[in-house]
Design a protein around this motif. Structure first.
Motif, PDB file in Angstrom:
ATOM      1  N   VAL A  19     -14.513 -27.486  51.293  1.00 16.23           N
ATOM      2  CA  VAL A  19     -14.130 -29.023  51.392  1.00 16.23           C
ATOM      3  C   VAL A  19     -14.299 -29.404  52.883  1.00 16.23           C
ATOM      4  CG1 VAL A  19     -11.835 -30.182  51.203  1.00 16.23           C
ATOM      5  CG2 VAL A  19     -12.179 -28.408  49.905  1.00 16.23           C
ATOM      6  N   VAL A  20     -15.087 -30.406  52.914  1.00 23.43           N
ATOM      7  CA  VAL A  20     -15.415 -31.273  54.087  1.00 23.43           C
ATOM      8  C   VAL A  20     -14.620 -32.233  54.469  1.00 23.43           C
ATOM      9  CG1 VAL A  20     -17.222 -32.276  55.279  1.00 23.43           C
ATOM     10  CG2 VAL A  20     -17.986 -30.629  53.801  1.00 23.43           C
ATOM     11  N   VAL A  21     -13.995 -32.227  55.730  1.00 24.03           N
ATOM     12  CA  VAL A  21     -13.177 -33.288  56.202  1.00 24.03           C
ATOM     13  C   VAL A  21     -13.671 -33.655  57.386  1.00 24.03           C
ATOM     14  CG1 VAL A  21     -10.777 -33.607  57.190  1.00 24.03           C
ATOM     15  CG2 VAL A  21     -11.174 -31.858  55.261  1.00 24.03           C
ATOM     16  N   ASP A  22     -14.133 -34.899  57.307  1.00 16.98           N
ATOM     17  CA  ASP A  22     -15.082 -35.882  58.346  1.00 16.98           C
ATOM     18  C   ASP A  22     -14.289 -35.946  59.600  1.00 16.98           C
ATOM     19  OD1 ASP A  22     -17.409 -35.872  56.808  1.00 16.98           O
ATOM     20  OD2 ASP A  22     -16.810 -37.749  55.726  1.00 16.98           O
ATOM     21  N   ASN A  23     -12.865 -36.149  59.730  1.00 17.51           N
ATOM     22  CA  ASN A  23     -12.168 -36.046  60.845  1.00 17.51           C
ATOM     23  C   ASN A  23     -10.800 -35.408  60.304  1.00 17.51           C
ATOM     24  OD1 ASN A  23     -10.840 -36.525  63.106  1.00 17.51           O
ATOM     25  ND2 ASN A  23     -10.890 -38.942  62.821  1.00 17.51           N
ATOM     26  N   ILE A  24     -10.351 -34.610  60.991  1.00 14.89           N
ATOM     27  CA  ILE A  24      -9.335 -33.925  60.653  1.00 14.89           C
ATOM     28  C   ILE A  24      -7.818 -34.663  60.578  1.00 14.89           C
ATOM     29  CG2 ILE A  24      -8.820 -32.912  62.929  1.00 14.89           C
ATOM     30  CD1 ILE A  24      -7.985 -31.014  59.757  1.00 14.89           C
ATOM     31  N   THR A  25      -7.779 -35.623  61.269  1.00 13.42           N
ATOM     32  CA  THR A  25      -6.742 -36.507  61.143  1.00 13.42           C
ATOM     33  C   THR A  25      -6.497 -36.936  59.924  1.00 13.42           C
ATOM     34  OG1 THR A  25      -7.586 -38.254  62.393  1.00 13.42           O
ATOM     35  CG2 THR A  25      -6.201 -36.900  63.570  1.00 13.42           C
ATOM     36  N   ASP A  26      -7.608 -37.173  58.994  1.00 17.12           N
ATOM     37  CA  ASP A  26      -7.654 -37.540  57.785  1.00 17.12           C
ATOM     38  C   ASP A  26      -6.834 -36.836  56.741  1.00 17.12           C
ATOM     39  OD1 ASP A  26      -9.196 -39.891  58.471  1.00 17.12           O
ATOM     40  OD2 ASP A  26     -11.078 -39.167  57.943  1.00 17.12           O
ATOM     41  N   PHE A  53      -3.811 -38.168  70.587  1.00 20.62           N
ATOM     42  CA  PHE A  53      -4.505 -37.648  69.329  1.00 20.62           C
ATOM     43  C   PHE A  53      -6.199 -37.269  69.430  1.00 20.62           C
ATOM     44  CE2 PHE A  53      -5.028 -42.187  69.242  1.00 20.62           C
ATOM     45  CZ  PHE A  53      -5.981 -42.470  68.691  1.00 20.62           C
ATOM     46  N   PRO A  54      -6.681 -36.685  68.705  1.00 15.52           N
ATOM     47  CA  PRO A  54      -8.092 -36.267  68.736  1.00 15.52           C
ATOM     48  C   PRO A  54      -9.169 -37.299  68.073  1.00 15.52           C
ATOM     49  CG  PRO A  54      -7.398 -34.949  66.918  1.00 15.52           C
ATOM     50  CD  PRO A  54      -6.217 -35.813  67.592  1.00 15.52           C
ATOM     51  N   GLU A  55     -10.016 -37.580  68.837  1.00 14.70           N
ATOM     52  CA  GLU A  55     -10.733 -38.774  68.310  1.00 14.70           C
ATOM     53  C   GLU A  55     -11.504 -38.579  67.309  1.00 14.70           C
ATOM     54  OE1 GLU A  55     -14.513 -40.867  70.400  1.00 14.70           O
ATOM     55  OE2 GLU A  55     -12.753 -41.321  71.656  1.00 14.70           O
ATOM     56  N   ARG A  56     -12.339 -37.513  66.978  1.00 11.13           N
ATOM     57  CA  ARG A  56     -13.066 -37.287  65.689  1.00 11.13           C
ATOM     58  C   ARG A  56     -13.377 -35.851  65.845  1.00 11.13           C
ATOM     59  NH1 ARG A  56     -18.214 -36.496  64.332  1.00 11.13           N
ATOM     60  NH2 ARG A  56     -18.842 -36.692  62.275  1.00 11.13           N
ATOM     61  N   ALA A  57     -12.975 -34.976  64.673  1.00 15.91           N
ATOM     62  CA  ALA A  57     -13.327 -33.753  64.604  1.00 15.91           C
ATOM     63  C   ALA A  57     -13.671 -33.341  63.135  1.00 15.91           C
ATOM     64  CB  ALA A  57     -12.074 -32.893  65.237  1.00 15.91           C
ATOM     65  N   PRO A  58     -14.761 -33.291  62.688  1.00 15.23           N
ATOM     66  CA  PRO A  58     -15.288 -32.868  61.460  1.00 15.23           C
ATOM     67  C   PRO A  58     -15.006 -31.291  61.198  1.00 15.23           C
ATOM     68  CG  PRO A  58     -17.225 -33.190  62.624  1.00 15.23           C
ATOM     69  CD  PRO A  58     -15.874 -33.670  63.533  1.00 15.23           C
ATOM     70  N   LEU A  59     -14.279 -31.147  60.309  1.00 11.24           N
ATOM     71  CA  LEU A  59     -13.993 -29.527  60.017  1.00 11.24           C
ATOM     72  C   LEU A  59     -14.351 -29.282  58.629  1.00 11.24           C
ATOM     73  CD1 LEU A  59     -10.820 -28.918  61.999  1.00 11.24           C
ATOM     74  CD2 LEU A  59     -13.106 -28.546  62.834  1.00 11.24           C
ATOM     75  N   VAL A  60     -14.465 -28.050  58.203  1.00  7.70           N
ATOM     76  CA  VAL A  60     -14.706 -27.469  56.694  1.00  7.70           C
ATOM     77  C   VAL A  60     -13.708 -26.304  56.628  1.00  7.70           C
ATOM     78  CG1 VAL A  60     -16.452 -26.375  55.305  1.00  7.70           C
ATOM     79  CG2 VAL A  60     -17.163 -27.933  57.013  1.00  7.70           C
ATOM     80  N   PHE A  61     -13.194 -26.453  55.451  1.00  9.66           N
ATOM     81  CA  PHE A  61     -12.080 -25.511  54.845  1.00  9.66           C
ATOM     82  C   PHE A  61     -12.859 -24.777  53.728  1.00  9.66           C
ATOM     83  CE2 PHE A  61      -9.802 -28.564  57.104  1.00  9.66           C
ATOM     84  CZ  PHE A  61      -8.381 -28.027  57.613  1.00  9.66           C
ATOM     85  N   LYS A  62     -12.880 -23.344  53.939  1.00  9.68           N
ATOM     86  CA  LYS A  62     -13.676 -22.703  52.931  1.00  9.68           C
ATOM     87  C   LYS A  62     -12.565 -21.584  52.125  1.00  9.68           C
ATOM     88  CE  LYS A  62     -18.093 -22.830  54.921  1.00  9.68           C
ATOM     89  NZ  LYS A  62     -19.253 -22.068  55.645  1.00  9.68           N
TER      90      LYS A  62
END
Length: 527
Positions: A179-186, A516-525
């Motif tokens: 699962v790709v989350v383009d910004n973790i705050t999303d 808050f973090p400005e932008r942090a794209p993370l991946v959940f595997k």
């Protein structure tokens, strides 16, 4: 010609006298704290029209720079207290504190060091409330709000957080292995808003239900709250007519502000109109019930007073419930776990030791997830949601602090001096924290310098909703990490960056009501 020259000379003389007076006032202000090293600037950090850090102009401590500098300013000043002296609009002194003993004294003495109400005007957007009050009004607000934060509510928070996450796993992420989350705050903001929806207001919503604005609304509850909380400073800077007709950001904020007010009024009206008021443990119901019980004593809040506290429940700008604060702290936690896979593995193994069969964790097991709590606390240490806690001295007094060599210095504190707890400086003070800039959750598993850790403030005005925030956050960390491994999303434009560059990019922050973090794209595997 002569008259013109004389006018110019007279004007120049008046300007010179004005500047001389300003200079002498500035010198007297610095001398009032024995010329303690620190900032010497035109404006103080309370000057909202220039919140930036520019040497000689403004210390910028109400901006993200404060977070990035950590303890550096105190190291350069040579003491765990430093002085900011500003010239305009009037000469003022602010003492910044990174000394745990002095901070403990200041935080614990509410009468001697009340908070100045100016910085809290931003939290009066929807009415008076617990956070933006002082004196007898604060006591009244506290009596009303405190009963809502109970063990029963904490249990509700845990159970509903688990339900919301299972809804996410089953109906949003489904069978996806990645699962790709383009910004973790999303991810973290919707989780915490769904939690506050039910545990805060008895408003149970699924992930899919909150995707579309209901009838009579232009925005979803989630979107309205998110926009208001991140742009609340606009309410102070600009008049309402300009917000309504100004830039797209202003107009969107104006719409969100009215939408949020409408949502809150609807919740108040619906609860009052309910024919059967069954026993409920959500905060909003407890608040309304407590308010109705104050009718005879004359302390009952108006609807505007209720809405003010409801808003604080949701946004939690300083020390109250910290809803969006929880979301942002969780965002930083997932960023750090992605950056430090060894620490993430330690957390995973600690969770599996308590849940070897992968079963659903219960509220009774909350204390068993000590490593989850350690990760949460270490994240709060590195990224405190509130980076300054303002106070003001109500009397002439003094502080005694030390330098790196252990030498002591006594600093006079005249009545009226502004006193600011500098949270990043305190949380990164090398006298109390070993390797302070490193992410080491294990430091919270044993004895740690509790007086040097102040994410929720302390003393009489300590965070009334700390249990709510901790319960929600531990449930989220535990459940997600037990099922998914979190990694940084690889992006080609950042292929050659070093670890430190990646860390700086992902943790780049902004400050509105909270950090808050400005932008942090993370991946959940999936594990």
């Amino acid at each position: 010609m002569f008259e013109d020259t004389r006018s110019v000379l007279l004007g120049a003389l008046l300007v010179a006298l004005f500047l001389l007076r300003k200079y002498l006032d500035f010198r007297r202000a610095a001398a009032s704290v024995n010329n303690l090293p620190g900032f010497r600037t035109l404006f103080s950090d309370r000057f909202v029209w220039f919140p930036f850090r520019v040497d000689g102009v403004s210390p910028g401590l109400q901006s993200e720079v404060n977070l990035y500098r950590k303890y550096k300013d105190f190291k350069e000043a040579g003491w765990d207290i430093m002085a900011g002296v500003s010239a305009f609009p009037s000469s003022e002194v602010t003492l910044y504190l990174a000394d745990p003993a002095v901070i403990k004294d200041v935080i614990g003495a509410r009468a001697r060091f009340p908070k100045p109400m100016g910085p809290y005007r931003i939290l009066l957007a929807f009415g008076p409330n617990l956070v933006a009050s002082e004196g007898e009004e604060w006591k009244r607000q506290r009596r009303l709000v405190a009963p809502a934060f109970s063990e029963k509510n904490n249990r509700l928070v845990w159970d509903e957080t688990v339900r919301i996450l299972y809804d996410l796993f089953d109906n949003v992420w489904g069978k996806q292995d990645t699962v790709v989350v383009d910004n973790i705050t999303d991810l973290t903001v919707p989780i915490t808003l769904l939690v506050i929806g039910v545990a805060g207001f008895g408003r149970r919503i699924t992930w899919n239900e909150d995707a579309v604005a209901p009838a009579g609304h232009k925005m979803t509850f989630k979107d309205a709250l998110n926009i208001v909380s991140r742009n609340l400073f606009l309410q102070i800077l600009f008049p309402r007519w300009l917000l309504r007709w100004g830039t797209p950001t202003m107009r969107r904020f104006h719409t969100a502000y009215h939408e949020l007010g409408q949502y809150m009024q609807e919740m108040i009206d619906a609860r009052r109109a309910a024919e059967v008021k069954e026993e409920r443990h959500d905060l909003f119901s407890s608040l309304l019930d407590a308010n109705e019980g104050l009718a005879e004593s004359g302390e009952k809040l108006t609807d505007r007073g209720l809405m003010g506290n409801v808003f604080i429940f949701m946004v939690a700008g300083t020390r109250s419930l910290r809803t969006l604060t929880s979301a942002h702290t969780l965002a930083y936690a997932f960023i750090l776990l992605a950056l430090y896979p060894d620490e993430q593995e330690k957390l995973y193994q600690a969770i599996k030791a308590t849940l070897p069969d992968g079963r659903t964790p219960t509220y009774e097991e909350f204390s068993s997830f000590s490593y989850s709590m350690a990760v949460f606390n270490e994240t709060l240490r590195l990224f405190p949601p509130v980076i300054t806690i303002p106070k003001q001295s109500a009397e002439d007094t003094s502080f005694t602090t030390t330098n790196a060599a252990g030498e002591k210095r006594t600093i006079p504190v005249p009545k009226g001096t502004f006193v600011t707890v500098h949270t990043p400086g305190l949380h990164n003070n090398p006298k109390y924290w070993d390797d302070p800039e490193a992410f080491k959750p294990a430091r919270f598993l044993g004895n740690y310098p509790r007086d040097a850790f102040l994410p929720f403030s302390g003393g009489p005005r300590g965070c009334i909703g700390r249990g709510f925030s901790e319960t929600e956050s531990i449930a989220v960390l535990t459940l997600i990490i037990s099922r998914y491994r979190v990694e940084v999303k690889e992006e080609p434009q950042f292929a050659g960056e070093t670890f430190e560059q990646r860390k700086a990019r992902l943790t780049k922050s902004k400050l509105s009501v909270t950090l808050f973090p400005e932008r942090a794209p993370l991946v959940f595997k999936r594990r």
